[in-house]
Design a protein around this motif. Sequence first.
Motif, short mmCIF file in Angstrom:
data_model
loop_
_atom_site.label_atom_id
_atom_site.label_comp_id
_atom_site.label_asym_id
_atom_site.label_seq_id
_atom_site.Cartn_x
_atom_site.Cartn_y
_atom_site.Cartn_z
N UNK A 138 55.53 34.86 15.94
CA UNK A 138 55.21 35.74 14.82
C UNK A 138 54.29 36.88 15.30
N UNK A 139 54.72 38.12 15.08
CA UNK A 139 53.96 39.28 15.57
C UNK A 139 52.58 39.30 14.94
N UNK A 140 51.55 39.47 15.76
CA UNK A 140 50.18 39.61 15.26
C UNK A 140 49.49 38.31 14.89
N UNK A 141 50.24 37.20 14.92
CA UNK A 141 49.66 35.93 14.44
C UNK A 141 48.54 35.43 15.37
N UNK A 142 48.56 35.87 16.60
CA UNK A 142 47.53 35.39 17.53
C UNK A 142 46.38 36.38 17.70
N UNK A 143 46.34 37.41 16.85
CA UNK A 143 45.30 38.44 17.00
C UNK A 143 43.90 37.90 16.74
N UNK A 162 32.98 43.17 8.06
CA UNK A 162 31.67 42.69 8.45
C UNK A 162 31.77 41.38 9.23
N UNK A 163 32.73 41.30 10.14
CA UNK A 163 32.85 40.06 10.89
C UNK A 163 34.09 40.07 11.76
N UNK A 164 34.74 38.91 11.82
CA UNK A 164 35.90 38.78 12.69
C UNK A 164 37.07 38.18 11.93
N UNK A 165 38.25 38.58 12.37
CA UNK A 165 39.48 37.98 11.86
C UNK A 165 40.14 37.24 13.02
N UNK A 166 40.43 35.97 12.79
CA UNK A 166 41.19 35.19 13.76
C UNK A 166 42.55 34.91 13.14
N UNK A 167 43.61 35.43 13.71
CA UNK A 167 44.94 35.05 13.23
C UNK A 167 45.12 33.55 13.43
N UNK A 168 45.90 32.92 12.59
CA UNK A 168 46.08 31.48 12.70
C UNK A 168 46.54 31.05 14.08
N UNK A 169 47.33 31.90 14.72
CA UNK A 169 47.85 31.56 16.04
C UNK A 169 46.94 31.97 17.19
N UNK A 170 45.70 32.36 16.88
CA UNK A 170 44.75 32.70 17.95
C UNK A 170 44.49 31.45 18.79
N UNK A 171 44.72 31.57 20.07
CA UNK A 171 44.51 30.40 20.93
C UNK A 171 43.02 30.23 21.23
N UNK A 172 42.66 29.02 21.66
CA UNK A 172 41.27 28.77 22.00
C UNK A 172 40.84 29.65 23.17
#
Lengths: 157, 290
Positions: free
Chosen positions: B51-56, B62-72
């Motif tokens: 899924x495009x962008x899911x790992x962003x 005022x913070x951070x966005x972690x896509x659900x597919x962001x790896x550790x």
Amino acid sequence: MGWLLKCTVNGNPVEIEVAQDETLLTVLRDRLGLTGTKGSCLEGECGSCTVIVDGRAVNSCLVLAAQVQGSQVETIEGLEKGDTLHRLQEAFLTTGAVQCGYCTPGLIMAAKAMLDANPSPTDEEILAGLEGNICRCTGYSAIREAMRVALQEGARE
Amino acid sequence: MFYQPQDIEEALAIRAELAAAVMPVCGGTDIVVALNRTGVGAEHFLDLSHVAGYSDVRAEGNGWWLGGGATFDRIATALSDDENGGVRMLSDAAMSIGGPAIRNRGTIAGNLGTASPAGDACVALLAVDAGVELGHATRGRRVVPIVEYFTGFRETALSADELITGVRIPSGWRTGWQKIGKRGATNISVVCCGVGLSPGGHVRIAFGSVAPTVMRAREAEGMIEDCLAGVARDAAKQGGGGSTALPEDVIEAVGASAMKAVSPIDDHRASATYRRAMCGVLVRRLLREW
């Protein structure tokens, strides 16, 4: 229902119908005959199944084969060029870093992924890069020595 | 069927239609372990790894966005720099998971979806009041405060027709992370602890592996908040800035309170007695470093 997997394995295009719940490990070993990659714990603890997908080390036992659609997969069989072994393979041989040998393909692929990303790692980075790979013969000293030799060879090339 | 959508809306539509009959999978580091153990797959898989962008991972508002597919691995790298408003604890927690190959695949949505009481990233998220964004094809997105997300042993607020689209992380928190495992890598926490201090003076103390879900030690949090508020009042009277260093007696009391709050069990990794004692040790260690 089958899934038509299209990817490259060691640079060769592969098209193969896989089951949705087949792992990359199973497809490599049982379908493509690439038995250099070993399965052991099947839960991501031991690293013996490590292969490289799109430049990154992964546990092939935990990747569904269908997920590597369009990806470049590298296995231990892809390291040798003609009759010439990769410097990591040579280094493992010359230092006797292979005991039973079961962990060796995974260790070498983890090491290759690390060196591809960072050609001159520190000792600490080497240990961190290989922390997901277990040698149950506990031949870790020889493995560290192999890494040192491989790095020297790399610097010479 | 194996579904491999390329965008999130397509993924949400498949999930909404098939609900519990489809198993979302991304890194596979939990789901394929279960598959290997039982030999039982799912009727349908929904592969989110394409899924495009899911790992962003990106700075957002005022913070951070972690896509659900962001790896550790990606989280560890992106959030390691505190000076640029990163959340060091999340980076440390992500680095403490698995080895490189696991961190290259395992994702934040996977940790939240599995909702193991030993979910290291879940503990870290709990200690900074993260927001879990859940998406549905027609109902849209909703953000569930992390403290309301875990509803029971491996049970969450996620509905069977939703996907975890991402996680929102606030900025400006001071954080700390400690984990005890059986070895340095590829180990499941015996106990882990994350602490967070918000810019507004709220304190969060979160533990993993000591209760049926990841949990917070609320009485202990209140003790620190009261102490810091007192220090701030005194400092205001004297016209000074006020320190966040805690007196030793408060640290001891907080440790004792945390040990009372947890309800660990004996298992093959450690005894309940050891786990309880380590809760005190970890939280005291973190507070002394504040």
